[in-house]
Design an enzyme around this catalytic site. Structure first.
Site, short mmCIF file in Angstrom:
data_model
loop_
_atom_site.label_atom_id
_atom_site.label_comp_id
_atom_site.label_asym_id
_atom_site.label_seq_id
_atom_site.Cartn_x
_atom_site.Cartn_y
_atom_site.Cartn_z
N THR A 162 -3.46 5.40 17.17
CA THR A 162 -2.67 6.44 18.09
C THR A 162 -1.81 7.53 17.39
O THR A 162 -2.45 8.09 15.92
CB THR A 162 -1.28 5.79 18.64
OG1 THR A 162 -0.77 6.38 19.85
CG2 THR A 162 -1.09 4.84 17.24
N ASP A 163 -2.43 8.23 18.51
CA ASP A 163 -1.84 9.77 18.35
C ASP A 163 0.44 9.46 17.54
O ASP A 163 0.50 10.45 17.20
CB ASP A 163 -1.85 11.00 19.55
CG ASP A 163 -0.67 10.02 20.36
OD1 ASP A 163 0.03 9.47 21.01
OD2 ASP A 163 -0.48 11.31 21.83
N GLU A 164 0.27 8.60 17.94
CA GLU A 164 1.90 8.41 17.62
C GLU A 164 2.03 8.07 16.16
O GLU A 164 3.66 8.41 15.98
CB GLU A 164 2.87 7.26 18.33
CG GLU A 164 2.49 6.33 20.05
CD GLU A 164 3.09 6.23 20.18
OE1 GLU A 164 4.31 5.33 19.88
OE2 GLU A 164 3.44 6.12 21.44
N TYR B 279 5.87 0.18 15.98
CA TYR B 279 4.75 0.21 16.57
C TYR B 279 3.90 1.19 14.97
O TYR B 279 2.69 1.01 14.56
CB TYR B 279 4.77 0.21 17.63
CG TYR B 279 3.14 0.44 17.71
CD1 TYR B 279 2.39 -0.56 18.13
CD2 TYR B 279 3.24 1.98 19.22
CE1 TYR B 279 0.63 0.32 18.35
CE2 TYR B 279 1.88 2.65 18.85
CZ TYR B 279 0.46 1.88 19.02
OH TYR B 279 -0.55 2.06 19.50
N LYS C 131 0.60 1.28 12.95
CA LYS C 131 0.27 2.19 12.37
C LYS C 131 -0.52 3.06 11.67
O LYS C 131 -1.08 2.75 11.40
CB LYS C 131 0.12 2.26 14.77
CG LYS C 131 -0.28 1.87 15.35
CD LYS C 131 -1.60 0.84 15.35
CE LYS C 131 -3.12 1.55 15.86
NZ LYS C 131 -4.22 0.21 15.87
P1 NAD Z 1 -3.77 -4.32 24.19
O1 NAD Z 1 -2.05 -4.59 23.59
O2 NAD Z 1 -3.74 -3.76 25.65
O3 NAD Z 1 -4.59 -4.75 23.73
C1 NAD Z 1 -4.01 -5.67 21.66
C2 NAD Z 1 -5.99 -6.26 21.92
O4 NAD Z 1 -5.65 -6.82 20.71
C3 NAD Z 1 -5.67 -8.46 22.29
O5 NAD Z 1 -6.93 -8.85 23.36
C4 NAD Z 1 -4.40 -8.89 21.99
O6 NAD Z 1 -4.70 -10.23 21.58
C5 NAD Z 1 -5.85 -8.80 20.61
N1 NAD Z 1 -4.75 -9.62 19.62
C6 NAD Z 1 -3.64 -8.67 19.02
N2 NAD Z 1 -3.14 -9.39 17.68
C7 NAD Z 1 -4.66 -9.70 17.03
C8 NAD Z 1 -4.74 -10.58 16.37
N3 NAD Z 1 -3.97 -11.24 15.13
N4 NAD Z 1 -5.91 -11.28 16.04
C9 NAD Z 1 -6.64 -11.16 16.89
N5 NAD Z 1 -6.76 -9.98 17.86
C10 NAD Z 1 -5.68 -9.73 18.71
O7 NAD Z 1 -3.92 -2.91 23.24
P2 NAD Z 1 -4.92 -1.84 23.76
O8 NAD Z 1 -3.86 -0.98 24.49
O9 NAD Z 1 -5.91 -2.17 24.19
O10 NAD Z 1 -5.01 -0.38 22.54
C11 NAD Z 1 -6.01 -1.04 21.46
C12 NAD Z 1 -6.03 -0.05 20.49
O11 NAD Z 1 -6.26 1.00 20.65
C13 NAD Z 1 -4.76 -0.79 20.07
O12 NAD Z 1 -5.43 -0.34 17.97
C14 NAD Z 1 -3.88 1.07 19.81
O13 NAD Z 1 -2.97 0.53 18.99
C15 NAD Z 1 -4.82 1.85 20.32
N6 NAD Z 1 -4.34 2.80 21.03
C16 NAD Z 1 -3.87 2.37 22.60
C17 NAD Z 1 -3.29 3.11 23.19
C18 NAD Z 1 -3.10 2.93 24.66
O14 NAD Z 1 -2.50 4.15 25.22
N7 NAD Z 1 -2.97 2.18 24.85
C19 NAD Z 1 -3.63 5.15 22.84
C20 NAD Z 1 -3.87 5.41 21.57
C21 NAD Z 1 -4.31 3.93 20.35
O1 DAU Z 2 0.07 7.58 22.77
C1 DAU Z 2 -0.79 6.44 22.89
C2 DAU Z 2 0.04 5.68 22.66
O2 DAU Z 2 0.65 5.64 24.08
C3 DAU Z 2 0.10 4.20 22.36
O3 DAU Z 2 -0.29 4.45 20.70
C4 DAU Z 2 0.17 2.59 22.58
O4 DAU Z 2 -0.52 1.44 22.10
C5 DAU Z 2 1.04 2.49 24.31
O5 DAU Z 2 1.75 1.86 24.74
C6 DAU Z 2 1.54 4.10 24.81
O6 DAU Z 2 3.16 4.61 23.84
P1 DAU Z 2 4.45 5.05 24.65
O7 DAU Z 2 5.51 4.15 24.57
O8 DAU Z 2 3.66 6.06 25.17
O9 DAU Z 2 3.41 4.03 26.26
P2 DAU Z 2 4.94 3.76 27.07
O10 DAU Z 2 3.43 3.13 28.80
O11 DAU Z 2 5.61 2.14 26.94
O12 DAU Z 2 5.72 4.89 27.91
C7 DAU Z 2 5.18 5.62 28.59
C8 DAU Z 2 6.53 6.64 28.98
O13 DAU Z 2 7.17 5.98 29.34
C9 DAU Z 2 7.17 6.81 27.26
O14 DAU Z 2 7.73 7.16 27.33
C10 DAU Z 2 8.54 5.68 27.48
C11 DAU Z 2 8.39 5.65 28.83
N1 DAU Z 2 9.13 4.80 29.89
C12 DAU Z 2 8.41 3.17 29.73
C13 DAU Z 2 8.60 2.41 30.38
C14 DAU Z 2 7.60 0.71 29.34
C15 DAU Z 2 9.71 4.84 31.22
O15 DAU Z 2 10.39 5.48 31.62
N2 DAU Z 2 10.05 3.20 31.30
C16 DAU Z 2 9.34 1.67 30.73
O16 DAU Z 2 9.49 0.82 31.98
#
Ligand code: NAD
Ligand code: DAU
Length: 352
Positions: free
Chosen positions: A131-133, A156, A160
């Site tokens: 992730t970019d975080e 988190y 990562k």
């Molecule tokens: P998600 O939470 O939707 O999915 C995570 C999956 O991992 C789920 O299916 C869960 O059952 C599985 N999992 C969790 N713990 C596990 C374990 N112990 N063993 C096996 N499986 C397990 O997450 P996502 O948003 O699809 O993110 C996927 C990946 O991409 C993550 O590594 C996250 O850090 C990264 N990522 C997410 C975003 C985003 O915007 N969502 C952006 C950049 C990177």
């Molecule tokens: O940048 C990549 C990341 O983006 C991934 O690595 C994470 O897995 C993914 O969850 C996401 O993280 P964020 O914290 O940016 O996403 P989230 O949707 O939780 O929040 C987006 C923005 O909105 C953040 O500034 C917090 C705000 N927010 C979020 C929620 C859930 C609100 O204002 N209200 C809310 O209820």
């Protein structure tokens, strides 16, 4: 035939990656390894159940013995590792879960890959999806590049960042072929409604308050999830061993502006009078340690591997809303049971 172990394939991004690989590479065997936590859902993959090149295995990456045995029996040629705890708010209330899955789980996979591929690292690949975080928070200007120093702020992003360091260490120390990508915020179908966009869609649909943290001034850089999957495909096949790519859409939005746009789209799609959805916006207590701004410079990926995002945000957001409105059953399934408890704990005592 290439055998690829995709971890976390029942989650949001993982299900899109599994789908693209199954469709694009009929000659690959895809194994989806997922624990099916609250975020993992086989309903995300119903269209693929009968694909001849797909198999699902339920399992936990924190179980070292299970992972080691899985590598011995399945002998995968490559891993694309997405399994993780992914929600920042949950990491604030339960950091240890994030250490276990994101750090220990990743090291278990690296150990199993190191043992199983010994003597032939050149023909195997460990792709770590990050992730970019990990780069921390930007001020009003600047962008994250692949050389930006790590500066994670939430449990988190710290977990990562730690997993990224382990992946690079296994390349530098043992010579494992690893690749890492760091992506910005994804949006699209099958996104669990604890994250901002699907949570807001679900609440607007049900005429519930739309919680915006702080003043809504934090900025995120949004990418269509299928574009993330296509970038992973390209990087997996073309990157050099040990390389890193940033993935992003050059698409920065202040949270409040994004929510206002979403409200306008929802009013139109639901045939509501203009302004109805925006009246649901409710400012709530800010997230602890809330990063102000993320912005990804994906120039390296565009220049070296010729990847560009395919979709404009307004079009992608409208398509996302359509998907949620057409998939009531999916939404009801994931918002019943434990989701209600999570929601109460996170929001109902939280309004300013
Ligand atoms: P998600 O939470 O939707 O999915 C995570 C999956 O991992 C789920 O299916 C869960 O059952 C599985 N999992 C969790 N713990 C596990 C374990 N112990 N063993 C096996 N499986 C397990 O997450 P996502 O948003 O699809 O993110 C996927 C990946 O991409 C993550 O590594 C996250 O850090 C990264 N990522 C997410 C975003 C985003 O915007 N969502 C952006 C950049 C990177
Ligand atoms: O940048 C990549 C990341 O983006 C991934 O690595 C994470 O897995 C993914 O969850 C996401 O993280 P964020 O914290 O940016 O996403 P989230 O949707 O939780 O929040 C987006 C923005 O909105 C953040 O500034 C917090 C705000 N927010 C979020 C929620 C859930 C609100 O204002 N209200 C809310 O209820």
């Amino acid at each position: 035939m290439k055998k690829i172990l995709i971890t976390g394939g029942a989650g949001f991004i993982g299900s899109h990656v599994v789908r693209q690989f199954i469709k694009n590479y009929a000659d690959y065997q895809i194994i989806n390894l997922d624990k099916l936590t609250y975020a993992g859902n086989l309903l995300n993959l119903t269209d693929l159940e009968d694909a001849p090149n797909y198999r699902f295995i339920k399992g936990d990456i924190t179980d070292a013995a299970f992972i080691s045995e899985l590598f011995q029996t399945e002998k995968p040629d490559a891993v694309i590792h997405l399994a993780a705890e992914s929600h920042v708010d949950r990491s604030i209330s339960n950091p240890m879960e994030f250490v276990m899955t994101n750090v220990i789980g990743t090291v278990n996979l690296l150990n199993a890959a190191k043992e199983s591929w010994k003597g032939d690292y050149a023909n195997h690949r460990f792709y770590h999806v990050s992730t970019d975080e990990v780069y921390g928070s930007l001020g009003e200007t600047g962008m994250f590049t692949e050389t930006t120093a790590y500066d994670p702020h939430s449990p988190y992003s710290a977990s990562k960042a730690s997993s990224d360091h382990f992946v690079r260490a296994y390349h530098d120390t043992y010579g494992l072929d690893v690749v890492i990508s760091n992506c910005s915020n994804n949006y699209g179908s099958h996104h669990f409604p604890e994250k901002l966009i699907p949570l807001a869609i679900n609440n607007i649909k049900n005429n519930k308050a739309v919680p915006v943290y702080g003043k809504g001034e934090n900025i995120r850089d949004w990418l269509w999830v299928e574009d993330h999957a296509s970038a992973i495909d390209r990087i997996f096949h073309q990157a050099k061993a040990g390389d890193t790519y940033n993935i992003g859409g050059h698409n920065e939005w202040k949270n409040i502006d994004l929510i206002q746009l979403l409200c306008r789209i929802m009013d139109e799609k639901l045939g509501r009078e203009s302004g109805t959805s925006a009246a649901l916006i409710t400012y709530v207590t800010d997230r602890a340690g809330h990063d102000l701004r993320y912005a990804i410079d994906s120039g390296k990926l565009q220049k070296e591997l010729n990847w560009t995002p395919s979709l404009q945000f307004e079009e992608g957001l409208a398509k996302t809303v359509d998907w949620y409105l057409e998939n009531d059953e999916w939404l009801e399934n994931v918002t019943s049971g434990n989701y209600q408890d999570y929601y109460k704990q996170q929001y109902e005592y939280n309004e300013q």
